[in-house]
Design a protein around this motif. Structure first.
Motif, PDB file in Angstrom:
ATOM      1  N   GLU A  54       0.807  -1.221   0.000  1.00  0.00           N
ATOM      2  CA  GLU A  54       0.000   0.000   0.000  1.00  0.00           C
ATOM      3  C   GLU A  54       0.842   1.273   0.000  1.00  0.00           C
ATOM      4  O   GLU A  54       0.394   2.311  -0.484  1.00  0.00           O
ATOM      5  N   GLU A  55       2.057   1.210   0.541  1.00  0.00           N
ATOM      6  CA  GLU A  55       2.905   2.404   0.606  1.00  0.00           C
ATOM      7  C   GLU A  55       3.393   2.849  -0.762  1.00  0.00           C
ATOM      8  O   GLU A  55       3.833   3.980  -0.929  1.00  0.00           O
ATOM      9  N   CYS A  56       3.340   1.947  -1.729  1.00  0.00           N
ATOM     10  CA  CYS A  56       3.809   2.265  -3.081  1.00  0.00           C
ATOM     11  C   CYS A  56       2.695   2.930  -3.875  1.00  0.00           C
ATOM     12  O   CYS A  56       1.547   2.498  -3.825  1.00  0.00           O
ATOM     13  N   GLN A  57       3.066   3.968  -4.630  1.00  0.00           N
ATOM     14  CA  GLN A  57       2.100   4.641  -5.494  1.00  0.00           C
ATOM     15  C   GLN A  57       1.690   3.721  -6.641  1.00  0.00           C
ATOM     16  O   GLN A  57       0.582   3.796  -7.134  1.00  0.00           O
ATOM     17  N   SER A  58       2.589   2.877  -7.083  1.00  0.00           N
ATOM     18  CA  SER A  58       2.338   1.948  -8.178  1.00  0.00           C
ATOM     19  C   SER A  58       1.722   0.661  -7.631  1.00  0.00           C
ATOM     20  O   SER A  58       1.889   0.337  -6.462  1.00  0.00           O
ATOM     21  N   PRO A  59       1.033  -0.094  -8.498  1.00  0.00           N
ATOM     22  CA  PRO A  59       0.435  -1.360  -8.048  1.00  0.00           C
ATOM     23  C   PRO A  59       1.491  -2.448  -7.880  1.00  0.00           C
ATOM     24  O   PRO A  59       1.783  -3.207  -8.799  1.00  0.00           O
ATOM     25  N   VAL A  60       2.071  -2.490  -6.710  1.00  0.00           N
ATOM     26  CA  VAL A  60       3.137  -3.447  -6.401  1.00  0.00           C
ATOM     27  C   VAL A  60       2.577  -4.518  -5.485  1.00  0.00           C
ATOM     28  O   VAL A  60       1.847  -4.218  -4.542  1.00  0.00           O
ATOM     29  N   ARG A  61       2.949  -5.752  -5.779  1.00  0.00           N
ATOM     30  CA  ARG A  61       2.563  -6.875  -4.940  1.00  0.00           C
ATOM     31  C   ARG A  61       3.839  -7.644  -4.607  1.00  0.00           C
ATOM     32  O   ARG A  61       4.720  -7.772  -5.444  1.00  0.00           O
ATOM     33  N   ALA A  62       3.920  -8.136  -3.376  1.00  0.00           N
ATOM     34  CA  ALA A  62       5.128  -8.837  -2.960  1.00  0.00           C
ATOM     35  C   ALA A  62       4.788  -9.915  -1.936  1.00  0.00           C
ATOM     36  O   ALA A  62       3.773  -9.837  -1.241  1.00  0.00           O
ATOM     37  N   PHE A  63       5.651 -10.897  -1.870  1.00  0.00           N
ATOM     38  CA  PHE A  63       5.508 -11.940  -0.870  1.00  0.00           C
ATOM     39  C   PHE A  63       6.868 -12.541  -0.571  1.00  0.00           C
ATOM     40  O   PHE A  63       7.685 -12.725  -1.472  1.00  0.00           O
ATOM     41  N   SER A  64       7.088 -12.831   0.693  1.00  0.00           N
ATOM     42  CA  SER A  64       8.314 -13.503   1.121  1.00  0.00           C
ATOM     43  C   SER A  64       7.929 -14.829   1.732  1.00  0.00           C
ATOM     44  O   SER A  64       6.982 -14.902   2.518  1.00  0.00           O
ATOM     45  N   GLU A  65       8.650 -15.863   1.355  1.00  0.00           N
ATOM     46  CA  GLU A  65       8.370 -17.166   1.944  1.00  0.00           C
ATOM     47  C   GLU A  65       9.647 -17.746   2.507  1.00  0.00           C
ATOM     48  O   GLU A  65      10.741 -17.474   2.012  1.00  0.00           O
ATOM     49  N   VAL A  66       9.480 -18.511   3.555  1.00  0.00           N
ATOM     50  CA  VAL A  66      10.595 -19.184   4.206  1.00  0.00           C
ATOM     51  C   VAL A  66      10.483 -20.656   3.843  1.00  0.00           C
ATOM     52  O   VAL A  66       9.460 -21.289   4.110  1.00  0.00           O
ATOM     53  N   ASP A  67      11.526 -21.198   3.221  1.00  0.00           N
ATOM     54  CA  ASP A  67      11.456 -22.599   2.800  1.00  0.00           C
ATOM     55  C   ASP A  67      11.765 -23.534   3.974  1.00  0.00           C
ATOM     56  O   ASP A  67      12.031 -23.083   5.096  1.00  0.00           O
ATOM     57  N   ALA A  68      11.730 -24.823   3.720  1.00  0.00           N
ATOM     58  CA  ALA A  68      11.920 -25.827   4.771  1.00  0.00           C
ATOM     59  C   ALA A  68      13.290 -25.735   5.435  1.00  0.00           C
ATOM     60  O   ALA A  68      13.455 -26.159   6.582  1.00  0.00           O
ATOM     61  N   ASP A  69      14.265 -25.158   4.736  1.00  0.00           N
ATOM     62  CA  ASP A  69      15.611 -25.003   5.294  1.00  0.00           C
ATOM     63  C   ASP A  69      15.786 -23.675   6.023  1.00  0.00           C
ATOM     64  O   ASP A  69      16.890 -23.340   6.452  1.00  0.00           O
ATOM     65  N   GLY A  70      14.708 -22.881   6.118  1.00  0.00           N
ATOM     66  CA  GLY A  70      14.788 -21.598   6.807  1.00  0.00           C
ATOM     67  C   GLY A  70      15.339 -20.461   5.959  1.00  0.00           C
ATOM     68  O   GLY A  70      15.694 -19.414   6.494  1.00  0.00           O
TER      69      GLY A  70
END
Length: 146
Positions: A54-70
């Protein structure tokens, strides 16, 4: 900012920006924008899995994932007509790749303000990168149960 808390990739990126004259830093950010990795198919086909920044003026989408090894993986989409935002997302993608959850959570929140772009881009745009980093940390905390 405590140098010891900045992972090597982020320190290298900062050094790269600070090594070029102020007027050329925006060009370097635009070069980063061309390096934003493509989304893996599971996210490309279901963009709703990525969280809107939401802080971005542009339509930005993001996601961070942690895998099984951390290990943390950062994924983002930003339109080509938003090169500054794409550049910030690419910096995060490059800097976060291969880090552990603890390393990501230890990254200083003010990192976006330390790479020499405060005169090249607006505070609102820097806030967008800070928003991406804040979401990354929150998503990592949620996944590791911290």
């Amino acid at each position: 900012m405590a140098e010891s808390r900045v992972p090597e990739a982020f320190a290298r990126i900062r050094e790269e920006f600070l090594a070029v004259p102020q007027p050329d830093r925006l060009q370097l950010l635009l070069e980063f924008s061309r390096e934003l990795p493509e989304l893996p198919e599971r996210y490309a086909s279901q963009p709703g899995l990525l969280e809107r920044v939401e802080e971005c003026q542009s339509p930005v989408r993001a996601f961070s994932e942690v895998d099984a090894d951390g290990i943390v993986h950062f994924y983002a989409s930003a339109p080509p007509e938003a090169p500054t935002t794409r550049g910030f997302a690419a910096i995060l993608a490059e800097g976060l790749e291969g880090l552990t959850a603890d390393e990501v959570l230890a990254l200083p929140d003010d990192y976006p303000f330390t790479i020499g772009l405060t005169e090249a881009v607006s505070p609102l745009r820097l806030r967008g990168m800070t928003g991406m980093l804040e979401r990354t940390k929150r998503q990592v905390r949620e996944q590791v149960g911290a």
